[in-house]
Design a protein around this motif. Structure first.
Motif, short mmCIF file in Angstrom:
data_model
loop_
_atom_site.label_atom_id
_atom_site.label_comp_id
_atom_site.label_asym_id
_atom_site.label_seq_id
_atom_site.Cartn_x
_atom_site.Cartn_y
_atom_site.Cartn_z
N LYS A 148 -8.46 1.79 -1.13
CA LYS A 148 -9.60 1.73 -0.22
C LYS A 148 -9.69 3.05 0.53
O LYS A 148 -8.68 3.74 0.71
CB LYS A 148 -9.44 0.58 0.78
N GLU A 149 -10.90 3.35 0.96
CA GLU A 149 -11.09 4.61 1.69
C GLU A 149 -10.18 4.66 2.92
O GLU A 149 -9.62 5.69 3.27
CB GLU A 149 -12.56 4.74 2.10
N GLY A 150 -10.02 3.50 3.55
CA GLY A 150 -9.19 3.44 4.75
C GLY A 150 -7.72 3.70 4.48
O GLY A 150 -7.00 4.22 5.33
N TYR A 151 -7.25 3.30 3.31
CA TYR A 151 -5.86 3.58 2.97
C TYR A 151 -5.64 5.10 2.91
O TYR A 151 -4.62 5.62 3.34
CB TYR A 151 -5.48 2.95 1.63
N GLN A 166 -7.49 7.31 4.47
CA GLN A 166 -7.60 7.82 5.83
C GLN A 166 -6.28 7.69 6.57
O GLN A 166 -5.79 8.64 7.19
CB GLN A 166 -8.71 7.07 6.58
N ASN A 167 -5.67 6.50 6.50
CA ASN A 167 -4.39 6.31 7.17
C ASN A 167 -3.29 7.16 6.54
O ASN A 167 -2.40 7.65 7.24
CB ASN A 167 -3.99 4.84 7.14
N GLN A 201 -3.49 10.49 8.05
CA GLN A 201 -2.99 10.49 9.44
C GLN A 201 -1.46 10.45 9.44
O GLN A 201 -0.82 11.13 10.25
CB GLN A 201 -3.59 9.30 10.18
N TYR A 248 1.09 4.50 0.78
CA TYR A 248 0.43 5.59 1.51
C TYR A 248 0.93 6.96 1.06
O TYR A 248 0.16 7.91 0.99
CB TYR A 248 0.67 5.43 3.02
N LEU A 252 -13.37 12.92 3.39
CA LEU A 252 -12.65 11.68 3.08
C LEU A 252 -13.36 10.84 2.03
O LEU A 252 -12.74 10.37 1.06
CB LEU A 252 -12.46 10.86 4.37
N VAL A 266 0.86 -1.18 0.00
CA VAL A 266 0.00 0.00 0.00
C VAL A 266 0.89 1.23 0.00
O VAL A 266 1.67 1.44 0.93
CB VAL A 266 -0.94 0.01 1.22
#
Lengths: 151, 138
Positions: free
Chosen positions: B122-125, B127-128, B131, B5, B17, B3
């Motif tokens: 992914k949406e979470g990728y 998001q992280n 961060q 990031y 997001l 991933v």
């Protein structure tokens, strides 16, 4: 059937609520430090029952799950394991199966606690693999336990 | 799967997001993979008339000894890679000798394939990634 004297049974410690100001966790994301408070294994228990409390605005994928990871703290002096990412998961502890609905879910699993020293300090992280965003204020409850002889 | 990031953080359009994730999911890039075209595929992907004209152009090129005769066989069977630079040059040489400039462009355009710019995002990728960017780790 009665369990006989000296047979191995489980003994439970006090449940600790990892008080949460947790933010949302989008699909594919890991939670971050601060989502859950750190937890100290005061009793040096070798295992625990952990219960995750969470919900969704939209039905998650059927038969999906939320993974649980730990980043052990102070494992060498004040040096910690770094939080998990998709590229380096670190210490995997288990997975919470998820039902495809939007009501609050409580899912408990047993985990082994990979203690590195007495009163090990843990940071727990979840990874959302459910296809939908976990709503804010999710939390986790940890009950340390061990095995001993029945009285 | 690795991933990236940093890539996600660098290309994050910002704002909400979910909206940012959807916008990035829709982004595509043009690629030119090996794409063998024969007469049947030209008829299917461009049009029948272009396939006929291309056949005539190739036959004339064979007569004129501009291309070897095995080109005919190839175009009647597995085809030639339209993204190969030499194939494109040969095709360009046939403009006004059986096919038009527009037909040549349409045939070459078949070789371009749009693929997601961020496959597996992914949406979470995202998001992280945000961060991590705030923390300064990426």
């Amino acid at each position: 059937m009665a369990i006989t004297t000296d047979a191995a049974i489980e003994f439970f410690g006090t449940e600790d609520d990892l008080e949460s100001s947790a933010a949302t966790v989008a699909d594919g994301a890991f939670s971050v430090v601060g989502d859950l408070t750190a937890w100290t294994n005061d009793d040096d228990a070798p295992m625990a029952s952990v219960a995750l409390e969470f919900d969704y605005a939209t039905n998650p994928d059927a038969n999906s799950s939320i993974s649980l990871f730990a980043a052990l703290q102070n494992i060498e002096s004040t040096n910690d394991q770094i939080p998990p990412t998709a590229n380096f998961l670190h210490t995997y502890l288990g997975a919470f199966p998820v039902d495809a609905n939007t009501t609050i879910q409580y899912v408990a699993i047993d985990i082994n606690l990979p203690n590195n020293y007495t009163s090990q300090l843990y940071h727990f992280f979840i990874q959302n693999n459910t296809g939908q965003t976990i709503q804010a204020s999710w939390t986790m409850h940890v009950t340390p336990k061990t095995i001993g002889p029945h009285a | 799967m690795h991933v990236d990031y940093k890539l996600y953080a660098d290309n994050d359009p910002g704002g909400d997001l979910t909206q940012a994730f959807r916008a990035m999911s829709l982004e595509t890039v043009a690629t030119t993979p090996i794409m063998r075209l024969n007469y049947i595929k030209v008829a299917d992907k461009v049009d029948f008339g272009t396939a006929v004209n291309l056949g005539e152009a190739i036959e004339q090129a064979i007569v004129d000894k501009l291309v070897p005769s095995w080109i005919r066989t190839a175009m009647e069977s597995s085809g030639l890679d339209i993204n190969n630079q030499q194939v494109q040059s040969t095709l360009s040489a046939m403009v006004n000798k059986g096919i038009t400039e527009k037909q040549k462009d349409l045939i070459i355009a078949v070789g371009k394939v749009e693929v997601p710019k961020y496959p597996g995002l992914k949406e979470g990728y995202l998001q992280n990634a945000r961060q991590m960017r705030i923390k300064g780790t990426i």
